[in-house]
Design an enzyme around this catalytic site. Structure first.
Site, mmCIF file in Angstrom:
data_model
loop_
_atom_site.group_PDB
_atom_site.id
_atom_site.type_symbol
_atom_site.label_atom_id
_atom_site.label_comp_id
_atom_site.label_asym_id
_atom_site.label_seq_id
_atom_site.Cartn_x
_atom_site.Cartn_y
_atom_site.Cartn_z
ATOM 1 N N LYS A 231 14.831 -16.130 -158.509
ATOM 2 C CA LYS A 231 15.832 -15.512 -157.630
ATOM 3 C C LYS A 231 17.195 -16.089 -157.985
ATOM 4 O O LYS A 231 17.402 -17.304 -157.893
ATOM 5 C CB LYS A 231 15.504 -15.761 -156.158
ATOM 6 N N GLU A 252 19.853 -12.313 -150.266
ATOM 7 C CA GLU A 252 18.929 -13.422 -150.436
ATOM 8 C C GLU A 252 19.638 -14.557 -151.159
ATOM 9 O O GLU A 252 20.470 -14.322 -152.041
ATOM 10 C CB GLU A 252 17.695 -12.967 -151.229
ATOM 11 N N ALA A 335 10.142 -20.250 -158.169
ATOM 12 C CA ALA A 335 8.990 -20.556 -157.321
ATOM 13 C C ALA A 335 7.709 -20.307 -158.103
ATOM 14 O O ALA A 335 7.544 -19.247 -158.728
ATOM 15 C CB ALA A 335 9.007 -19.689 -156.060
ATOM 16 N N LEU A 338 1.663 -17.610 -157.295
ATOM 17 C CA LEU A 338 0.302 -17.813 -156.832
ATOM 18 C C LEU A 338 -0.675 -17.146 -157.803
ATOM 19 O O LEU A 338 -0.264 -16.357 -158.657
ATOM 20 C CB LEU A 338 0.146 -17.233 -155.423
ATOM 21 N N ASP A 404 14.037 -12.451 -140.906
ATOM 22 C CA ASP A 404 13.467 -11.385 -141.722
ATOM 23 C C ASP A 404 11.974 -11.570 -141.975
ATOM 24 O O ASP A 404 11.495 -11.359 -143.085
ATOM 25 C CB ASP A 404 14.223 -11.319 -143.061
ATOM 26 N N GLU A 409 1.230 -13.173 -145.178
ATOM 27 C CA GLU A 409 0.044 -12.948 -145.986
ATOM 28 C C GLU A 409 -0.969 -14.072 -145.824
ATOM 29 O O GLU A 409 -0.621 -15.202 -145.460
ATOM 30 C CB GLU A 409 0.425 -12.821 -147.472
ATOM 31 N N ASP A 424 8.725 -15.658 -149.228
ATOM 32 C CA ASP A 424 9.932 -14.839 -149.144
ATOM 33 C C ASP A 424 10.878 -15.350 -148.050
ATOM 34 O O ASP A 424 11.003 -14.754 -146.975
ATOM 35 C CB ASP A 424 9.561 -13.377 -148.886
#
Length: 543
Positions: A231, A252, A335, A338, A404, A409, A424
């Site tokens: 990001k 963001e 990041a 996963l 936000d 999950e 996020d």
């Protein structure tokens, strides 16, 4: 006659000269009097020159113990609504003196003491083989004790020889193998330093845009096949979100993702994958190595010679919202990705307290004070730990002012009996001068919280473990800290203020349910872990 006319002319000229001299003298006196008036306000009314100093507030030192609970703010301290604590003295504003920043060495000592506290080292149950996310294979008899992964591009990727020993696994794979039903990584995690080093320093061999979303994100790949979510920096660290901007229209922030990882670990959750700040070369590490043609076509040079790109996405991918290097250097957060969904599928859950994402319509929870009573009867919140897991996430979001959180999950393998992934977090840490009390509504409506979470929050409110100090120390380990602090001091001060608001909300819940006892508010997850062993991380080969 002529002599008389000449005399009159001389008299008129002399009069005009005298009048002119008088006017010049008068003008000089007026100018001198104006010059002597001070241009700057007096010390009592002078406002801070920096916009950040204008928002700084005194950090109230809470002298409560874990047994007695937090005390109220001292008179004149800043309230939870973020109003500045200026006092009126004789009709003039006298701003409260901003707190001095604690030396980094002292903050690092607090962080070390915090992570060695019993609340962060409580014994937990031994993890069974089925409670690891990735199933493992037993050793098979073969002529070769290693398994060789060969990339189609020998120039970019490493030839990986991985056997059954965890020492041969790259850091990202060791991280994936340690993910369990209860957490993403253990405390302490001997593998964390290697993961951080990979994200911060390893060569990037591929960069492609991640599909979906409203803003640009890239997937970076390393030579050892590890991947990270990229990001980019879109605004300066000290830029506070405009108050007229809706939460769903906010940008963001790369430093918000980094700050969220550190805060999640300090709270003892360990539900956010490792995130690291890094400076990348826009040309060498993105443009020249990308195989994404749609992304490659969006590169251009700005009028001042900076290399920019904007990618393709729903809303903020255009020349007006381009990401630009300086001239090629760009800050970003990386990041750790996963496990692939083909190996470990994840289920997305809609938040019961999801906002309406409308400029005029309110959500149901905003109009029904007893909304949580319905949620408590609805699966999966009607049993197990799902409700207190959700409250944990609510507290995290309130501390970093993240509005936000529309979905969350979980790993599908573990069903409903598992932790929530806190992913996020790019829209967090947007405002430091104002808190958002609506984020805490689930806690106030449900009046339910884990005992371990409650005790850790109270611990972080004490001066010797103050949240702002340990957060400052933790962020100092990030590579981008050498460029500038990841979070400004007003943001760190806001963490202490919001922490007190959370503890106050729990205290009000206890008063509200005083007849039923503290058990109605506190979910005791500590007594359940007594006399249990600390788990050992499996080192077998993944399927």
């Amino acid at each position: 006659m002529i002599w008389r006319m000449r005399r009159r002319s001389r008299t008129v000229c002399l009069s005009l000269v005298l009048v002119s001299i008088f006017l010049h003298v008068l003008l000089a006196f007026v100018s001198l009097s104006l010059y002597r008036q001070p241009c700057d306000p007096s010390p009592l009314t002078r406002m801070p020159s920096s916009k950040h100093q204008a928002n700084k507030t005194g950090i109230t030192v809470l002298s409560e113990s874990l047994a007695d609970g937090p005390q109220r703010d001292s008179p004149g301290s800043k309230g939870h609504d973020g109003a500045p604590p200026d006092k009126f003295q004789g009709g003039k504003i006298a701003p409260v003196k901003a707190p001095s920043v604690e030396p980094l060495a002292s903050s690092l000592a607090k962080l070390h003491a915090l992570f060695h506290h019993p609340l962060y080292n409580a014994p937990i149950t031994s993890i069974k083989e089925d409670d690891f996310l990735l199933r493992v294979k037993p050793k098979l008899r073969s002529d070769s004790s290693s398994r060789k992964w060969v990339s189609a591009s020998h120039e970019s990727y490493d030839d990986a020889h991985w056997n059954s020993s965890s020492d041969s696994h790259p850091p990202w794979l060791r991280f994936h193998l340690a993910i369990s039903r209860w957490q993403l990584y253990p405390h302490p995690d001997p593998n964390m330093e290697s993961v951080i080093q990979q994200l911060a320093t390893h060569r990037i061999v591929s960069a492609v845009q991640k599909t979906g979303g409203t803003q640009l994100k890239l997937v970076m790949t390393f030579p050892n096949y590890g991947q990270a979510m990229f990001k980019p920096m879109k605004q300066e660290r000290d830029d506070e979100t405009n108050y007229n901007l809706y939460y769903f229209s906010d940008f963001e922030r790369h430093n918000a993702e980094i700050g969220a990882f550190h805060l999640d670990r300090i709270l003892g959750y360990r539900r956010i994958p490792p995130v690291v700040g890094r400076q990348v070369d826009v040309i060498k590490e993105i443009k020249n190595i990308t195989t994404d043609r749609r992304l490659a076509r969006t590169f251009f040079n700005s009028p001042v010679g900076n290399v920019c790109f904007y990618g393709r996405c729903s809303y903020y991918c255009s020349t007006e919202h381009a990401i630009c290097g300086r001239p090629t250097d760009l800050e970003a957060s990386l990041a750790l990705m996963l496990p692939d969904l083909s190996l470990a599928n994840r289920r997305s859950w809609r938040s019961p307290w999801r906002r309406s994402y409308s400029r005029s319509k309110l959500a149901t929870w905003e109009t029904e004070p007893d909304y949580c009573a319905t949620i408590k009867k609805t699966a999966p919140y009607d049993k197990g730990t799902r409700l207190v897991d959700f409250i944990d996430m609510v507290i995290l979001d309130f501390l970093m002012s993240n509005m936000d959180r529309h979905h969350y999950e979980t790993f599908e393998k573990f069903g409903n009996d598992t932790f929530l992934l806190h992913l996020d977090n790019g829209r967090a840490f947007g405002r430091h001068s104002k808190d958002e009390p609506s984020i805490l509504v689930p806690l106030e409506q449900c009046c339910r919280i884990r005992r371990s979470t409650w005790l850790r929050l109270r611990l972080l409110s004490r001066p010797q473990y103050r949240l702002s100090d340990v957060m400052r120390a933790s962020l100092s380990h990030d590579p981008l800290h050498g460029v500038a602090p990841l979070l400004t001091e007003p943001h760190l001060a806001a963490l202490d203020r919001r922490l007190k608001a959370v503890l106050d909300a729990v205290s009000r819940c206890m008063e509200k349910h005083s007849e039923g006892g503290a058990d109605e508010v506190i979910y005791d997850d500590i007594s359940q872990t007594k006399d249990m062993k600390t788990p050992a991380v499996s080192s077998h080969q993944p399927e």
